[in-house]
Design an enzyme around this catalytic site. Structure first.
Site, PDB file in Angstrom:
ATOM      1  N   ALA A 110      -5.209 -25.571 -23.803  1.00  0.00           N
ATOM      2  CA  ALA A 110      -6.008 -24.406 -24.162  1.00  0.00           C
ATOM      3  C   ALA A 110      -6.613 -23.633 -22.998  1.00  0.00           C
ATOM      4  O   ALA A 110      -6.967 -22.460 -23.164  1.00  0.00           O
ATOM      5  CB  ALA A 110      -7.123 -24.830 -25.123  1.00  0.00           C
ATOM      6  N   ALA A 111      -6.835 -24.262 -21.836  1.00  0.00           N
ATOM      7  CA  ALA A 111      -7.516 -23.557 -20.745  1.00  0.00           C
ATOM      8  C   ALA A 111      -6.657 -22.375 -20.267  1.00  0.00           C
ATOM      9  O   ALA A 111      -5.431 -22.449 -20.276  1.00  0.00           O
ATOM     10  CB  ALA A 111      -7.785 -24.516 -19.592  1.00  0.00           C
ATOM     11  N   PRO A 112      -7.326 -21.261 -19.912  1.00  0.00           N
ATOM     12  CA  PRO A 112      -8.778 -21.078 -19.800  1.00  0.00           C
ATOM     13  C   PRO A 112      -9.499 -20.671 -21.087  1.00  0.00           C
ATOM     14  O   PRO A 112     -10.707 -20.566 -21.104  1.00  0.00           O
ATOM     15  CB  PRO A 112      -8.890 -19.966 -18.750  1.00  0.00           C
ATOM     16  CG  PRO A 112      -7.658 -19.155 -18.944  1.00  0.00           C
ATOM     17  CD  PRO A 112      -6.575 -20.125 -19.303  1.00  0.00           C
ATOM     18  N   GLY A 113      -8.748 -20.403 -22.174  1.00  0.00           N
ATOM     19  CA  GLY A 113      -9.390 -20.123 -23.447  1.00  0.00           C
ATOM     20  C   GLY A 113      -8.996 -18.815 -24.101  1.00  0.00           C
ATOM     21  O   GLY A 113      -9.516 -18.473 -25.162  1.00  0.00           O
ATOM     22  N   LYS A 115      -6.136 -17.876 -25.644  1.00  0.00           N
ATOM     23  CA  LYS A 115      -5.524 -18.057 -26.961  1.00  0.00           C
ATOM     24  C   LYS A 115      -6.502 -18.706 -27.935  1.00  0.00           C
ATOM     25  O   LYS A 115      -6.523 -18.374 -29.124  1.00  0.00           O
ATOM     26  CB  LYS A 115      -4.241 -18.866 -26.826  1.00  0.00           C
ATOM     27  CG  LYS A 115      -3.181 -18.138 -25.997  1.00  0.00           C
ATOM     28  CD  LYS A 115      -1.968 -18.987 -25.744  1.00  0.00           C
ATOM     29  CE  LYS A 115      -0.989 -18.246 -24.834  1.00  0.00           C
ATOM     30  NZ  LYS A 115      -1.551 -18.005 -23.468  1.00  0.00           N
ATOM     31  N   GLU A 137      -7.846 -29.506 -23.445  1.00  0.00           N
ATOM     32  CA  GLU A 137      -7.327 -29.292 -22.097  1.00  0.00           C
ATOM     33  C   GLU A 137      -7.366 -30.606 -21.340  1.00  0.00           C
ATOM     34  O   GLU A 137      -8.437 -31.158 -21.084  1.00  0.00           O
ATOM     35  CB  GLU A 137      -8.134 -28.230 -21.345  1.00  0.00           C
ATOM     36  CG  GLU A 137      -7.710 -28.028 -19.903  1.00  0.00           C
ATOM     37  CD  GLU A 137      -6.216 -27.738 -19.757  1.00  0.00           C
ATOM     38  OE1 GLU A 137      -5.555 -28.434 -18.947  1.00  0.00           O
ATOM     39  OE2 GLU A 137      -5.707 -26.833 -20.462  1.00  0.00           O
ATOM     40  N   ASP A 164      -5.219 -36.436 -23.120  1.00  0.00           N
ATOM     41  CA  ASP A 164      -3.777 -36.332 -22.988  1.00  0.00           C
ATOM     42  C   ASP A 164      -3.178 -36.095 -24.377  1.00  0.00           C
ATOM     43  O   ASP A 164      -3.682 -36.622 -25.376  1.00  0.00           O
ATOM     44  CB  ASP A 164      -3.216 -37.626 -22.387  1.00  0.00           C
ATOM     45  CG  ASP A 164      -1.726 -37.505 -22.095  1.00  0.00           C
ATOM     46  OD1 ASP A 164      -1.401 -36.992 -21.010  1.00  0.00           O
ATOM     47  OD2 ASP A 164      -0.913 -37.908 -22.953  1.00  0.00           O
ATOM     48  N   ASP A 180       0.759 -23.758 -25.626  1.00  0.00           N
ATOM     49  CA  ASP A 180       1.094 -22.897 -24.490  1.00  0.00           C
ATOM     50  C   ASP A 180       1.267 -23.825 -23.292  1.00  0.00           C
ATOM     51  O   ASP A 180       0.342 -24.029 -22.514  1.00  0.00           O
ATOM     52  CB  ASP A 180      -0.012 -21.871 -24.255  1.00  0.00           C
ATOM     53  CG  ASP A 180       0.339 -20.886 -23.160  1.00  0.00           C
ATOM     54  OD1 ASP A 180       1.474 -20.395 -23.171  1.00  0.00           O
ATOM     55  OD2 ASP A 180      -0.510 -20.617 -22.286  1.00  0.00           O
ATOM     56  N   CYS A 233       4.779 -18.856 -19.929  1.00  0.00           N
ATOM     57  CA  CYS A 233       4.752 -17.597 -19.169  1.00  0.00           C
ATOM     58  C   CYS A 233       5.879 -17.638 -18.137  1.00  0.00           C
ATOM     59  O   CYS A 233       5.658 -17.461 -16.932  1.00  0.00           O
ATOM     60  CB  CYS A 233       3.391 -17.362 -18.526  1.00  0.00           C
ATOM     61  SG  CYS A 233       2.793 -18.710 -17.488  1.00  0.00           S
TER      62      CYS A 233
END
Length: 452
Positions: A110-113, A115, A137, A164, A180, A233
């Protein structure tokens, strides 16, 4: 200078002409976009901004402003996020059509947040308070920024953990999972020089294999009929199409098609959807949604510890509940001298998460014991359920707000003694305490603006 192996691989996948167009775009200026927090801001504060067509909250900016100097940014009124990445939210909103109130969602990497906050806004628009979203994260050096951004966004239905992916294995409790995954970062080349330096064919192979491990670990956490959204990405097939095809064949999943407008500049792969910077207004990105087969599974019963919430000073409870708009909707946990509020509707699920996953943050920080009293935590000022009327409200100018965000003491006339809520353009930015000759600044020191 882009790596020769990257250029060669891109040419093999796209053909020389298309690859050259992508490479030319990667030498240009990166895009800049923001996504509004609809709970705090409904009008874009940037003039001449262009709507992101696939996001009801997204705006493309003409140039990059100094976000550090905007108090609305620090108040969680908007999030700076690449417009291509906002397409995850578009797929997520489409997937929500198959679910109802009470839906449970996991944002795994999830980081940095960005999404996470997009999912939260979409869930709240669709279901109000009737959802649960857990953001995870695994990297502790990235966990802090995730927790900070979630707190600033201010939606108390979002919990934050650092585990994890294997910790979720075997527990089918989520209706939707967003992954992601960490990738080789080819799509970020014009934004991040380090991504260029770190790229190699070996990195691509490593990231593709790591993604399959992550997906294998988390697949059993998805309920039968649930939806997993996979994104990277990067451009290459190894990390994108081949991993999706592996999921469909090995894990038991159906790739979900998505409708989109031709002028959005999206490119369909053999499975999934690509964003190339020469066509779409954003950085390089890939995304695909998959639905898990409806195989029969025994119901998993969640067993929670039989432990009541406790407070060393029960008289603090009514005080803290008076700070909330809907006090009966919240359960309160207490650790050491800190109190946390979280939705009572999801008490069983959250208690289970705390017992099984070492949950670090769920709901929001409500109060902190100080001396012989209880004081609100900064997270409360960011929270959607804050009852602003519980505190004297003190409006700040832009310069005063920036002084506050630098954690400087404020000298303001006509402010009542004691605890006050500071606002900028009607939006809370934090608490301060008037001690007579000055206002003591209660903004978290670790969040302060260090440079202007």
């Amino acid at each position: 200078m882009l790596p020769e192996a990257f250029i060669r691989n891109l040419s093999e996948e796209l053909g020389p002409d298309r690859a050259r167009t992508v490479l030319d775009a990667l030498s240009g200026e990166p895009s800049v976009s923001v996504r509004l927090n609809p709970a705090k801001l409904t009008v874009c504060p940037f003039p001449d901004a262009e709507r992101v067509p696939w996001s009801p909250y997204g705006y493309l900016l003409k140039e990059r402003p100094n976000f550090t100097l905007d108090p609305l940014f620090h108040a969680g009124c908007y999030y700076v996020q690449d417009s291509s990445a906002m397409f995850v939210g578009a797929l997520f909103r489409r997937a929500l059509d198959g679910f109802g109130p009470g839906v449970t969602v996991l944002d795994l990497c999830a980081a940095p947040g960005g999404k996470t906050t997009d999912l939260a806004a979409s869930l709240r628009e669709r279901f109000g308070d009737r959802f649960s979203l857990l953001a995870n994260e695994v990297m502790r050096n990235r966990f802090g920024i995730l927790r900070s951004n979630v707190r600033t966004w201010g939606d108390p239905r979002v919990g934050v953990v650092s585990r994890d992916p294997s910790a979720f294995s075997g527990k089918p409790v989520f209706d939707l999972i967003v992954t992601d995954v960490p990738c080789s970062g080819e799509g970020m080349f014009r934004k991040d020089e380090k991504a260029v330096e770190d790229w190699s064919p070996e990195t691509v192979d490593f990231c593709a294999a790591r993604s399959r491990r992550i997906l294998s670990d988390v697949w059993s956490a998805l309920k039968p009929g649930g939806v997993l959204i996979y994104s990277t990405c990067t451009f290459n097939e190894e990390e994108n199409e081949k991993n999706v095809e592996w999921m469909a064949e090995s894990l038991g999943a159906e790739v979900m098609p998505v409708d989109y407008e031709p002028d959005w500049g999206i490119t369909e792969g053999s499975v999934g959807y690509h964003f190339y910077p020469h066509k779409a207004k954003g950085e390089g990105f890939y995304v695909c949604a998959l639905r898990k087969d409806d195989e029969p599974l025994d119901q998993v019963k969640i067993k929670t510890p039989k432990k009541e919430d406790s407070m060393p000073h029960p008289e603090y409870m009514p005080v803290m509940r008076s700070w909330l708009q809907h006090p009966d909707e919240w359960a309160i946990r207490y650790w050491d001298r800190f109190a946390m509020a979280y939705p009572i509707k999801y008490k069983e699920l959250i208690d289970w998460l705390y017992s099984q996953l070492t949950c670090i943050s769920a709901g929001f920080g409500l109060g902190e014991e100080r001396g012989r009293g209880i004081a609100p935590q900064h997270s409360l000022s960011m929270a959607k359920d804050l009852r602003k009327e519980a505190f004297p409200n003190v409006p700040l100018t832009r310069d005063q707000a920036l002084s506050y965000l630098r954690t400087e003491a404020l000298l303001l006339a006509g402010v009542p003694l004691g605890l006050v809520l500071l606002t900028y353009e009607g939006v809370p930015v934090g608490f301060a305490k008037n001690v007579g000759n000055r206002l003591n600044n209660l903004y978290p020191n670790e969040w302060r603006i260090r440079r202007l």
